[in-house]
Motif scaffolding. Structure first.
Motif, short mmCIF file in Angstrom:
data_model
loop_
_atom_site.label_atom_id
_atom_site.label_comp_id
_atom_site.label_asym_id
_atom_site.label_seq_id
_atom_site.Cartn_x
_atom_site.Cartn_y
_atom_site.Cartn_z
N TYR A 100 0.82 -1.21 0.00
CA TYR A 100 0.00 0.00 0.00
C TYR A 100 0.86 1.27 0.00
N GLU A 101 1.95 1.23 0.72
CA GLU A 101 2.73 2.46 0.93
C GLU A 101 3.66 2.81 -0.23
N ILE A 102 4.08 1.80 -0.99
CA ILE A 102 5.11 2.05 -2.00
C ILE A 102 4.57 2.91 -3.15
N GLU A 103 5.36 3.89 -3.53
CA GLU A 103 5.01 4.73 -4.69
C GLU A 103 6.18 4.73 -5.66
N GLY A 104 5.87 5.01 -6.93
CA GLY A 104 6.94 5.16 -7.92
C GLY A 104 7.68 3.86 -8.23
N CYS A 105 7.04 2.74 -8.05
CA CYS A 105 7.69 1.46 -8.35
C CYS A 105 6.61 0.42 -8.57
N GLU A 106 6.77 -0.36 -9.63
CA GLU A 106 5.79 -1.42 -9.86
C GLU A 106 5.99 -2.54 -8.83
N VAL A 107 4.88 -3.04 -8.31
CA VAL A 107 4.98 -4.11 -7.32
C VAL A 107 4.28 -5.36 -7.85
N ILE A 108 5.02 -6.46 -7.89
CA ILE A 108 4.40 -7.76 -8.16
C ILE A 108 4.22 -8.40 -6.79
N TRP A 109 3.00 -8.71 -6.45
CA TRP A 109 2.72 -9.22 -5.10
C TRP A 109 2.31 -10.68 -5.21
N ALA A 110 3.16 -11.56 -4.73
CA ALA A 110 2.90 -13.00 -4.83
C ALA A 110 2.41 -13.52 -3.49
N ILE A 111 1.19 -14.08 -3.48
CA ILE A 111 0.64 -14.60 -2.23
C ILE A 111 0.18 -16.04 -2.42
N LYS A 112 0.27 -16.81 -1.34
CA LYS A 112 -0.08 -18.23 -1.51
C LYS A 112 -1.57 -18.47 -1.33
N ASP A 113 -2.30 -17.47 -0.90
CA ASP A 113 -3.73 -17.63 -0.64
C ASP A 113 -4.57 -17.13 -1.82
N LYS A 114 -5.91 -17.32 -1.64
CA LYS A 114 -6.83 -16.87 -2.69
C LYS A 114 -7.14 -15.39 -2.57
N ALA A 115 -6.84 -14.80 -1.41
CA ALA A 115 -7.19 -13.39 -1.19
C ALA A 115 -6.09 -12.69 -0.41
#
Ligand code: FAD
Length: 484
Positions: A159-174
């Motif tokens: 949520y906090e990061i700006e000016g950078c693309e974030v790929i967010w990998a999570i093991k859950d469905k949500a």
């Protein structure tokens, strides 16, 4: 063997250790209390406020140990890492060669990030001031990062990061599986759109402050600083190298299969299959078949209790998560050794409405209760399990919304034997209650619903709510008056 004249010794200058040491120092003003800690600053709780029966708010300040010693003349803080513990002799030894005999010892050494892989310069964990600063430095030059993990730290980061693309990998469905169900995740996801990241919304929550003069110092060994806490990123600019605001891309139900250096990647089959990935310092292959190049990877996949220095030659019972197992008096399996905070795992049968989570509030509560149990044993008094372990409660903030979690907020351990009531107003609030047999067992309150006290009472008194049905969440009914 221990003598009554030996001091109380506490290991760890985080919230658990400091709370424990303060409580003992004030209860036994004529006895010596030693706090041994790897970090030069200690964490103290200030402005403590009991918001309701179980909900609490407080500020946390990092302070030089002299402030603590000034407050309690019988409390001595030794800044040195504990290297050895011999429980039979009741002694601990620190890196600087000092030896301390104790009559009662409390281990509050916290935990360290469970990294995806050790010693990979492209993989960072965030734990203390030093690691947060390293992250900030690396982020300022980054165009894309991969965040792995779905707990509180990952949620805040993304949520906090700006000016950078974030790929967010999570093991859950949500997203946010540790704290939320899929419904709450859906409520929060629009906040990740770049133009929705409104950080100006007011929000009440526990504040975390650091002493600017000491920020940046950590333990001598570089790995043993205290855990950061709520608002750790406040005042720390989390901005990447791109001018535009950040884009977040989620990869669900996956884990990291393999991490490639640039060189390994170009020699691998993955490169042949994904030749359009571009030039990046590091590449991540996910178990769902996707692959990404990025500047670095943030591993936010939980923590491992810091037990290593205490185990050799002793016979501590460890829990499945490697925490020191403690009984309902915070005693480990070794005589006169207690533990509190993230280093320990509860070994007692918890109340049906409480569960251990490695959080700020529980570190304080355990430190305080451990001190009272140590005192009770010395004074040969009996002591009951504290009321704070009756009902799980936590106030925090995610995506700039106030979040209150109560009891079995995610129907933990209830199987199919429960029903959920949900009220949701897009962009404003998400209220969920967990009911079983007509009784409220938990709740998630996102936004300013002001329902926490009423729901806390309903959960604690286990009133039969069957006849109210969905009216319980009817926004036109003033529920507080209703149950008064
Ligand atoms: P710590 O604070 O880690 O303290 C451990 C202490 O032990 C340190 O002083 C360390 O130097 C010392 N130590 C370790 N080993 C030794 C040794 N061998 N000898 C001597 N000293 C030693 N919780 C929340 O409730 N809300 C949040 O929003 C939240 N956000 C977080 C964000 C981040 C980035 C992180 C890392 C954690 C967050 N947490 C949050 C968790 C919270 O910070 C921890 O649960 C809490 O600080 C644990 O306190 P503790 O006293 O058990 O351990």
């Amino acid at each position: 063997m221990a003598s009554d004249r030996d001091p109380f010794v506490i290991v760890g200058g985080g919230i658990a250790g400091v709370t424990c040491a303060e409580q003992l120092a004030s209860q036994f003003p004529s006895e010596e209390v030693y706090l041994l800690t790897a970090s030069p600053l200690v964490k103290t709780v200030t402005n403590f406020k009991q918001v309701s029966k179980t909900l609490e708010e407080f500020n946390v300040e990092e302070q030089p140990s002299s402030v603590l010693e000034g407050k309690y003349p019988n409390l001595k803080v030794i800044q040195s890492t504990v290297k050895l513990l011999q429980v039979k002799q009741h002694l601990v030894q620190t890196e600087n060669g000092q030896t301390f005999h104790y009559k009662k010892l409390c281990l509050c050494s916290g935990a360290r990030p469970k990294l995806l892989t050790q010693d990979n310069p492209h993989v960072l964990g965030i734990r203390d001031t030093d690691s947060a600063q390293e992250f900030q430095k690396r982020l300022s030059k980054a165009k894309r990062i991969v965040v792995v993990g779905n707990g509180g730290i990952a949620l805040e980061l993304v949520y906090e990061i700006e000016g950078c693309e974030v790929i967010w990998a999570i093991k859950d469905k949500a997203i946010g599986n540790t704290f939320f169900d899929a419904g709450a995740a859906q409520f929060l996801i629009p906040s990740l759109e770049p133009d929705k990241k409104d950080r100006s919304l007011p929000c009440k929550r526990a504040r975390y402050t650091t002493d600017k003069t000491g920020a940046g110092q950590s333990g001598v060994s570089g790995e043993l600083g205290s855990a950061l806490g709520p608002d750790w990123h406040e005042g720390v600019e989390l901005r990447g190298a791109e001018k535009s605001s950040s884009r977040t891309h989620m990869e669900y139900e996956c884990e990291v299969e393999k991490i490639y250096t640039q060189q390994d990647f170009f020699m691998s089959d993955l490169n042949k299959e994904n030749s359009k990935l571009g030039m990046w310092p590091v590449y991540v292959q996910l178990t769902n078949g996707m692959a990404y190049g990025c500047d670095f990877i943030v591993s936010a996949t939980g923590v491992v209790p810091n037990t290593d220095p205490f185990l050799c030659g002793n016979n501590f019972e460890l829990a499945a998560d490697h925490g020191l197992k403690v009984d309902d008096h915070m005693r480990t399996s070794e005589q006169d050794v207690y533990a509190a905070g993230e280093v320990c795992t509860i070994g007692w049968e918890p109340s049906p409405l409480w569960q251990q989570m490695r959080l700020w509030t529980q570190a304080r509560q355990m430190g305080w209760y451990a001190a009272r149990c140590m005192a009770a044993e010395v004074l040969e008094e009996s002591i009951d399990l504290d009321f704070c372990f009756e009902l799980f409660s936590h106030i925090t903030k995610f995506f700039n919304y106030k979040v209150v979690l109560l009891g079995k907020f995610n129907a933990q351990g209830l199987g199919q034997d429960h029903e959920l009531l949900v009220r949701c107003t897009k962009g404003r609030e998400y209220v969920k209650v967990v009911l079983s047999g007509g009784r409220m067992l938990g709740a998630v309150l996102i936004g300013d619903s002001d329902l926490e006290e009423t729901f806390e009472n309903l959960i604690l008194n286990q009133m039969d709510l069957s006849r109210y049905g969905e009216e319980l969440l009817n926004p036109n009914i003033d529920i507080e008056d209703y149950f008064d």
